[in-house]
Design an enzyme around this catalytic site. Structure first.
Site, PDB file in Angstrom:
ATOM      1  N   LYS A 229      55.246  50.575  40.673  1.00 35.29           N
ATOM      2  CA  LYS A 229      56.389  49.831  41.193  1.00 35.29           C
ATOM      3  C   LYS A 229      56.687  48.636  40.288  1.00 35.29           C
ATOM      4  O   LYS A 229      55.904  47.693  40.209  1.00 35.29           O
ATOM      5  CB  LYS A 229      56.114  49.304  42.608  1.00 35.29           C
ATOM      6  CG  LYS A 229      57.375  48.704  43.233  1.00 35.29           C
ATOM      7  CD  LYS A 229      57.115  47.826  44.408  1.00 35.29           C
ATOM      8  CE  LYS A 229      56.871  46.397  44.049  1.00 35.29           C
ATOM      9  NZ  LYS A 229      58.006  45.699  43.401  1.00 35.29           N
TER      10      LYS A 229
ATOM     11  N   GLY B 268      50.341  40.049  38.900  1.00 34.20           N
ATOM     12  CA  GLY B 268      51.306  39.188  39.574  1.00 34.20           C
ATOM     13  C   GLY B 268      50.647  37.877  39.935  1.00 34.20           C
ATOM     14  O   GLY B 268      49.668  37.470  39.310  1.00 34.20           O
ATOM     15  N   SER B 269      51.169  37.252  40.960  1.00 34.95           N
ATOM     16  CA  SER B 269      50.690  35.910  41.301  1.00 34.95           C
ATOM     17  C   SER B 269      49.350  35.969  42.025  1.00 34.95           C
ATOM     18  O   SER B 269      49.021  36.960  42.686  1.00 34.95           O
ATOM     19  CB  SER B 269      51.726  35.230  42.193  1.00 34.95           C
ATOM     20  OG  SER B 269      51.916  36.010  43.351  1.00 34.95           O
ATOM     21  N   THR B 270      48.611  34.882  41.936  1.00 34.21           N
ATOM     22  CA  THR B 270      47.321  34.792  42.632  1.00 34.21           C
ATOM     23  C   THR B 270      47.542  34.892  44.143  1.00 34.21           C
ATOM     24  O   THR B 270      46.745  35.492  44.856  1.00 34.21           O
ATOM     25  CB  THR B 270      46.613  33.481  42.235  1.00 34.21           C
ATOM     26  OG1 THR B 270      46.349  33.551  40.823  1.00 34.21           O
ATOM     27  CG2 THR B 270      45.300  33.287  42.969  1.00 34.21           C
TER      28      THR B 270
ATOM     29  N   VAL C 220      49.784  36.656  45.826  1.00 34.38           N
ATOM     30  CA  VAL C 220      49.904  38.058  46.276  1.00 34.38           C
ATOM     31  C   VAL C 220      48.582  38.794  46.005  1.00 34.38           C
ATOM     32  O   VAL C 220      48.163  39.635  46.791  1.00 34.38           O
ATOM     33  CB  VAL C 220      51.113  38.760  45.612  1.00 34.38           C
ATOM     34  CG1 VAL C 220      51.156  40.232  45.984  1.00 34.38           C
ATOM     35  CG2 VAL C 220      52.411  38.090  46.040  1.00 34.38           C
ATOM     36  N   GLY C 221      47.904  38.443  44.921  1.00 32.63           N
ATOM     37  CA  GLY C 221      46.595  39.038  44.641  1.00 32.63           C
ATOM     38  C   GLY C 221      45.643  38.865  45.812  1.00 32.63           C
ATOM     39  O   GLY C 221      44.909  39.778  46.196  1.00 32.63           O
TER      40      GLY C 221
ATOM     41  N   GLU D 211      45.227  41.168  37.906  1.00 31.44           N
ATOM     42  CA  GLU D 211      45.550  40.306  36.756  1.00 31.44           C
ATOM     43  C   GLU D 211      46.499  39.255  37.293  1.00 31.44           C
ATOM     44  O   GLU D 211      47.651  39.550  37.588  1.00 31.44           O
ATOM     45  CB  GLU D 211      46.258  41.119  35.652  1.00 31.44           C
ATOM     46  CG  GLU D 211      45.493  42.321  35.153  1.00 31.44           C
ATOM     47  CD  GLU D 211      44.329  41.953  34.257  1.00 31.44           C
ATOM     48  OE1 GLU D 211      44.215  40.769  33.870  1.00 31.44           O
ATOM     49  OE2 GLU D 211      43.521  42.834  33.964  1.00 31.44           O
TER      50      GLU D 211
ATOM     51  N   CYS E 271      51.885  34.646  31.841  1.00 33.92           N
ATOM     52  CA  CYS E 271      50.695  34.318  32.637  1.00 33.92           C
ATOM     53  C   CYS E 271      49.700  33.484  31.852  1.00 33.92           C
ATOM     54  O   CYS E 271      49.036  32.624  32.392  1.00 33.92           O
ATOM     55  CB  CYS E 271      50.046  35.599  33.129  1.00 33.92           C
ATOM     56  SG  CYS E 271      49.775  36.765  31.793  1.00 33.92           S
TER      57      CYS E 271
ATOM     58  N   GLU F 247      50.444  26.566  38.452  1.00 36.42           N
ATOM     59  CA  GLU F 247      51.202  27.368  37.496  1.00 36.42           C
ATOM     60  C   GLU F 247      52.698  27.161  37.743  1.00 36.42           C
ATOM     61  O   GLU F 247      53.170  27.362  38.857  1.00 36.42           O
ATOM     62  CB  GLU F 247      50.847  28.842  37.697  1.00 36.42           C
ATOM     63  CG  GLU F 247      51.515  29.744  36.704  1.00 36.42           C
ATOM     64  CD  GLU F 247      51.195  31.219  36.943  1.00 36.42           C
ATOM     65  OE1 GLU F 247      51.243  31.673  38.098  1.00 36.42           O
ATOM     66  OE2 GLU F 247      50.918  31.922  35.955  1.00 36.42           O
TER      67      GLU F 247
HETATM   68  P1  NAD Z   1      54.529  38.297  42.354  1.00 36.71           P
HETATM   69  O1  NAD Z   1      53.096  38.249  42.720  1.00 36.71           O
HETATM   70  O2  NAD Z   1      55.483  37.615  43.232  1.00 36.71           O
HETATM   71  O3  NAD Z   1      55.037  39.792  42.231  1.00 36.71           O
HETATM   72  C1  NAD Z   1      54.389  40.728  41.426  1.00 36.71           C
HETATM   73  C2  NAD Z   1      54.679  42.105  41.952  1.00 36.71           C
HETATM   74  O4  NAD Z   1      54.084  42.245  43.237  1.00 36.71           O
HETATM   75  C3  NAD Z   1      56.146  42.422  42.128  1.00 36.71           C
HETATM   76  O5  NAD Z   1      56.360  43.769  41.771  1.00 36.71           O
HETATM   77  C4  NAD Z   1      56.363  42.235  43.619  1.00 36.71           C
HETATM   78  O6  NAD Z   1      57.418  43.015  44.141  1.00 36.71           O
HETATM   79  C5  NAD Z   1      55.055  42.705  44.177  1.00 36.71           C
HETATM   80  N1  NAD Z   1      54.692  42.145  45.489  1.00 36.71           N
HETATM   81  C6  NAD Z   1      55.092  40.988  46.050  1.00 36.71           C
HETATM   82  N2  NAD Z   1      54.527  40.852  47.280  1.00 36.71           N
HETATM   83  C7  NAD Z   1      53.750  41.941  47.469  1.00 36.71           C
HETATM   84  C8  NAD Z   1      52.900  42.365  48.522  1.00 36.71           C
HETATM   85  N3  NAD Z   1      52.722  41.647  49.627  1.00 36.71           N
HETATM   86  N4  NAD Z   1      52.232  43.527  48.371  1.00 36.71           N
HETATM   87  C9  NAD Z   1      52.355  44.250  47.260  1.00 36.71           C
HETATM   88  N5  NAD Z   1      53.175  43.919  46.235  1.00 36.71           N
HETATM   89  C10 NAD Z   1      53.844  42.756  46.339  1.00 36.71           C
HETATM   90  O7  NAD Z   1      54.584  37.755  40.865  1.00 36.71           O
HETATM   91  P2  NAD Z   1      55.847  37.595  39.944  1.00 36.71           P
HETATM   92  O8  NAD Z   1      56.546  36.375  40.380  1.00 36.71           O
HETATM   93  O9  NAD Z   1      56.606  38.860  39.821  1.00 36.71           O
HETATM   94  O10 NAD Z   1      55.135  37.375  38.534  1.00 36.71           O
HETATM   95  C11 NAD Z   1      54.666  36.173  38.138  1.00 36.71           C
HETATM   96  C12 NAD Z   1      53.149  36.100  38.314  1.00 36.71           C
HETATM   97  O11 NAD Z   1      52.507  37.155  37.609  1.00 36.71           O
HETATM   98  C13 NAD Z   1      52.600  34.836  37.718  1.00 36.71           C
HETATM   99  O12 NAD Z   1      51.684  34.251  38.581  1.00 36.71           O
HETATM  100  C14 NAD Z   1      51.911  35.312  36.450  1.00 36.71           C
HETATM  101  O13 NAD Z   1      50.903  34.469  35.995  1.00 36.71           O
HETATM  102  C15 NAD Z   1      51.432  36.646  36.843  1.00 36.71           C
HETATM  103  N6  NAD Z   1      51.164  37.496  35.672  1.00 36.71           N
HETATM  104  C16 NAD Z   1      49.871  37.764  35.342  1.00 36.71           C
HETATM  105  C17 NAD Z   1      49.586  38.535  34.212  1.00 36.71           C
HETATM  106  C18 NAD Z   1      48.161  38.843  33.839  1.00 36.71           C
HETATM  107  O14 NAD Z   1      47.941  39.762  33.057  1.00 36.71           O
HETATM  108  N7  NAD Z   1      47.186  38.128  34.338  1.00 36.71           N
HETATM  109  C19 NAD Z   1      50.627  39.056  33.446  1.00 36.71           C
HETATM  110  C20 NAD Z   1      51.930  38.758  33.817  1.00 36.71           C
HETATM  111  C21 NAD Z   1      52.193  37.985  34.943  1.00 36.71           C
END
Ligand code: NAD
Length: 813
Positions: A193, A243-245, A247-248, A265, A299, A396
């Site tokens: 996705k 994605g973000s910590t 949501v992680g 990640e 990130c 961040e």
């Molecule tokens: P985000 O966490 O908001 O979204 C990331 C993805 O998760 C999107 O596809 C989103 O639709 C999905 N998502 C959102 N809520 C969800 C849920 N409850 N369950 C499952 N999926 C969900 O992050 P973002 O704003 O898209 O990206 C920015 C973040 O990503 C920053 O914190 C950045 O540091 C991080 N990032 C990390 C790396 C790495 O390799 N460590 C690389 C790129 C970006």
């Protein structure tokens, strides 16, 4: 119009626009409306809701994509499940050809992919053309290689199954490559996705794959976080998330106890450290690449500048002068440095952070440069004069905003660099190789770039320490996220996690009433046996349990055979403190040579073997097993200590063959303080099988022995005492396993938890670990044959005992 002479004098250059026409034609071919890509077909679900994707540089509508619901997600997962059987059986050498074909076709469509990426995301074409797309191809080439080699080089591993992959919007194509290439190379099938702001290049990519891959191997579903959540709860075997910590954390809790593999990640706030002897002009260019690459939406962006005090004024002056020359504008202009912020909401978040920084006392600098009138552009921004604890320094921002701090000594530089809950990357600048490498080894981060920044390559893993997540993408280390040991079935724990929000109890413990006097059995003599109560073992000393309660230990027939201390929170806290002290003291356990650690492990083995008969008797007494079986356990424990004495100086890491001219060194660093809850089966061997790899690789440990049969662990103190193990390296706390491990998992200073108890306990360990994103390794209450070398020792254990740091050191002029 400028005259030639004027142009020559000012050295100004005009725009060099890339044409969007090929992309527009492709979008029009699809009527600017895309379905889901399932089983190599476009699926337009009936009654589906669509959402729009805009070009952030001019706010024009690009296309609409589907908001997939649970039904569509399940259909995609079913397609992947259907394809898994044959894809998994396809020989690696054949899968390699598919990956190779993808790489070639990415190159053939390089321009289209790059232009679409810049239009959908807002990043400069210079970056999408020269970094994102070439790296995408590179990943498929690199992992075609691992598919080719899988059967010989990874013969002890198998595919994981169907993988759900969720990616962010900042590097839509690159993140897709990082996820899909290793997964399908290792025989898994995927449902991916993309992020809701940037779904389009993933769809173009699938069209490229459509003619190459068998149906169902790669499926793409679009939608927002709700679609992501549906994918996480679907019948997948693994979730790979970037994605973000925030949501992680949700995902860690959502998958807790399910047996689904998880890699995260996450975010970062990476330090960019400039020592006084650095090439300051080079470092200024480094800062530009570190924080204004991709508008700072990276990130691992070097978003915390940390400069030595005596050169700080000069450095900031040079940096501001450089900022005055940055060009911000149309992403399709090949001559710009910075494009547009991905979305209005992100623009506002960034702006809000800048305001917060100013309200916290920052001095704000934004260059007086021309920005386009329309579109989501933001000035490169520098905030100076903030306190290291300020929110703008700690959080961040994910935008083109740099905060700057100063330091006096190298020790202070490392302390400031590590003063963050994240640990994704760091950049260190100095012309003194000793100083730079010393700082690189002390900074806690998954990637450290020396005199360079933002280097990426498929041959080197990328991923975080601490709240930047766990797991690696890239390199050989990245493969293990998509593999399971060959002997292991997909864990299906016998426990149903409670619904989110339901109050559950775990690890509550009321100390038992004072136990009856210990057994008076005569032991061959007519006098009563001398009473003995084993204590805790903390910091190299035997200590009484803080609560002064004891637990009674029974034999297999229910007879009392002893008592052990009933540990509580305070005992765990003391043990963690002792483990920390041993980790950090000079020279800490982690800093010792592998040779020294191996000598100590051999010595433990020697001393255990010297007391072989005593341990055999103890195991017979505790478990009621035959002497032969107990003897086999003790022999295997001695052998296992030999195994890890062997590994103590043979798992340090390797030189990665990246595209950097120089060295990229992967160092297998210890996790730090590891909390270990041991299994009840094989009370001695289980304990040794977990303790030995952890300490062999430089961790210090807090061991919670089998609650049922703890006495072989408490006898083991004396072996440790006589084997030169420094105090605090191994700490042993007896008592109620669930209660003790709960305290460990909640402890901020414990870096990793290994838990081999029940399925319910495994759920709780994973769930609770989300608070500070601890790495966990749990057994889900499933059997493991500790006697077998395949299941009881080896790479799986070493992998869990370490985290990879990649240090990049360019060489040459
Ligand atoms: P985000 O966490 O908001 O979204 C990331 C993805 O998760 C999107 O596809 C989103 O639709 C999905 N998502 C959102 N809520 C969800 C849920 N409850 N369950 C499952 N999926 C969900 O992050 P973002 O704003 O898209 O990206 C920015 C973040 O990503 C920053 O914190 C950045 O540091 C991080 N990032 C990390 C790396 C790495 O390799 N460590 C690389 C790129 C970006």
């Amino acid at each position: 119009m400028s005259t030639l002479l004027e142009i020559f004098k000012t050295m100004e250059y005009g725009p060099a626009p890339e044409s969007p026409s090929a992309v527009n034609a492709w979008l029009d071919e699809h009527n600017r409306k895309f379905g889901l890509f399932i089983n190599n077909e476009w699926v337009m679900p009936k009654g589906a809701k669509y959402f729009a994707s805009h070009n952030p540089s001019n706010e024009e509508l690009l296309a609409e994509t589907v908001q997939a619901g649970q039904k569509e997600v399940d259909a995609a997962v079913a397609a992947a499940r259907g394809a898994f059987e044959s894809w998994n059986k396809t020989p690696g050498v054949v899968r390699a050809r598919y990956l190779y074909a993808i790489a070639r076709n990415v190159q053939k469509h390089h321009r289209l992919l790059a232009v679409l990426e810049s239009m959908d995301n807002g990043k400069p074409i210079r970056e999408s053309r020269d970094i994102d797309v070439p790296l995408l191809a590179r990943h498929f080439y690199y992992y075609a290689g691992w598919a080719q080699l899988m059967e010989t080089e990874l013969r002890d591993y198998q595919s994981v199954g169907v993988v759900g992959q969720i990616i962010p919007w900042n590097f839509p194509l690159l993140m897709l490559g990082w996820k899909i290439a290793p997964a399908i190379a290792m025989g898994n099938t995927v449902v991916l996705k993309p992020a809701e702001f940037t779904p389009l290049t993933a769809l173009l990519f699938t069209e490229i794959c459509q003619g190459i891959l068998p149906p169902g191997v790669v499926n793409i579903i679009t939608g927002d976080g709700r679609t992501g959540a549906a994918l996480v709860s679907a019948e997948v075997d693994k979730i790979a998330f970037t994605g973000s910590t925030e949501v992680g954390r949700i995902l860690r809790r959502q998958t807790a106890g399910s047996g689904k593999k998880l890699s995260l990640e996450l975010g970062g706030k990476s330090p960019f450290v400039v020592f006084e002897d650095a090439d300051l002009d080079g470092a200024v260019e480094g800062v530009v690449d570190a924080i204004w690459f991709n508008q700072g939406q990276v990130c691992c962006a070097g978003s915390r500048l940390i400069v030595q005090e005596n050169v700080a004024a000069k450095f900031i002056h040079k940096l501001k002068a450089r900022m005055e020359h940055m060009r911000v504008g149309d992403p399709l202009d090949k001559a710009i440095d910075m494009g547009a912020i991905v979305d209005q909401s992100q623009w506002e978040t960034v702006d809000q952070w800048v305001k917060t920084g100013v309200s916290e006392g920052a001095e704000l600098f934004q260059p007086d440069i021309k920005l386009p009138e329309k579109g989501l552009f933001y000035r490169p921004t520098l905030l100076t004069g903030l306190d290291p604890a300020a929110a703008a320094v700690q959080e961040e921002i994910f935008g083109p905003v740099l905060v700057s701090l100063t330091f006096r000594t190298p020790t202070e530089a490392v302390e400031l660099a590590n003063n963050t809950r994240y640990g994704l990357a760091a950049s260190v600048w100095s012309d003194n190789i000793n100083l730079a490498l010393d700082a690189a080894s002390k900074i806690k981060a998954g990637s450290v770039w020396v005199n360079c920044t933002n280097q990426f390559d498929a041959a080197s893993g990328f991923g975080g320490y601490r709240e930047s997540g766990f797991g690696r993408e890239g390199g050989k280390e990245g493969l293990f996220e998509y593999l399971r040991p060959k002997w292991m079935e997909r864990p299906r724990p016998d426990f149903t996690p409670p619904a989110e929000g339901t109050k559950t109890t775990w690890g509550e413990h009321v100390p038992a009433r004072p136990p009856m006097p210990s057994t008076q059995r005569a032991n061959g003599s007519d006098k009563p046996r001398v009473d003995r109560t084993p204590k805790m073992y903390i910091g190299g000393k035997q200590v009484r349990p803080d609560g002064n309660y004891t637990l009674t230990v029974l034999d297999s027939g229910g007879e009392v055979i002893g008592q052990v201390g009933d540990g509580n929170r305070k005992d765990i806290r003391d043990a963690v403190e002792a483990a920390h002290a041993a980790h950090l003291s000079k020279p800490g356990w982690a800093m010792r040579h592998g040779y020294n650690r191996s000598q100590i492990l051999y010595f433990i083995a020697e001393n255990l073997d010297a007391r072989n008969a005593e341990f055999v008797e103890r195991i017979v007494e505790m478990t009621g097993r035959t002497r032969k079986s107990a003897q086999a356990e003790v022999d295997a424990a001695v052998e296992r200590l030999f195994t890890y004495a062997a590994w103590a100086d043979k798992y340090g890491g390797e030189v990665q063959e990246t595209t950097l001219r120089g060295l990229t060194v992967a160092v297998n660093e210890p996790m730090g303080v590891v909390g270990i809850a041991c299994p009840d089966e094989y009370p001695l061997l289980g304990f040794i099988s977990l303790m030995a790899p952890a300490i062999a690789r430089g961790n210090t440990v807090v061991m919670i022995p089998s609650q049922k049969h703890p006495l072989s662990a408490t006898d083991f103190y004396q072996v440790l005492d006589t084997s030169d193990v420094p105090g605090g390296v191994v700490n042993i706390v007896t008592g109620d396993r669930e209660h003790l491990v709960k305290t460990l998992v909640q402890h901020e200073d414990v870096d990793s938890i290994w838990y081999f108890g029940s399925a319910k306990g495994s759920y709780h360990v994973e769930y609770e670990s989300a608070a500070n994103m601890k790495r966990t390794w749990v057994g889900y209450g499933l059997p493991r044959d500790w006697m077998s070398r395949e299941q009881g020792e080896g790479h799986e254990f070493l992998h869990e005992a370490t985290q990879v740091k990649n240090i990049w050191v360019p060489t040459g002029e």
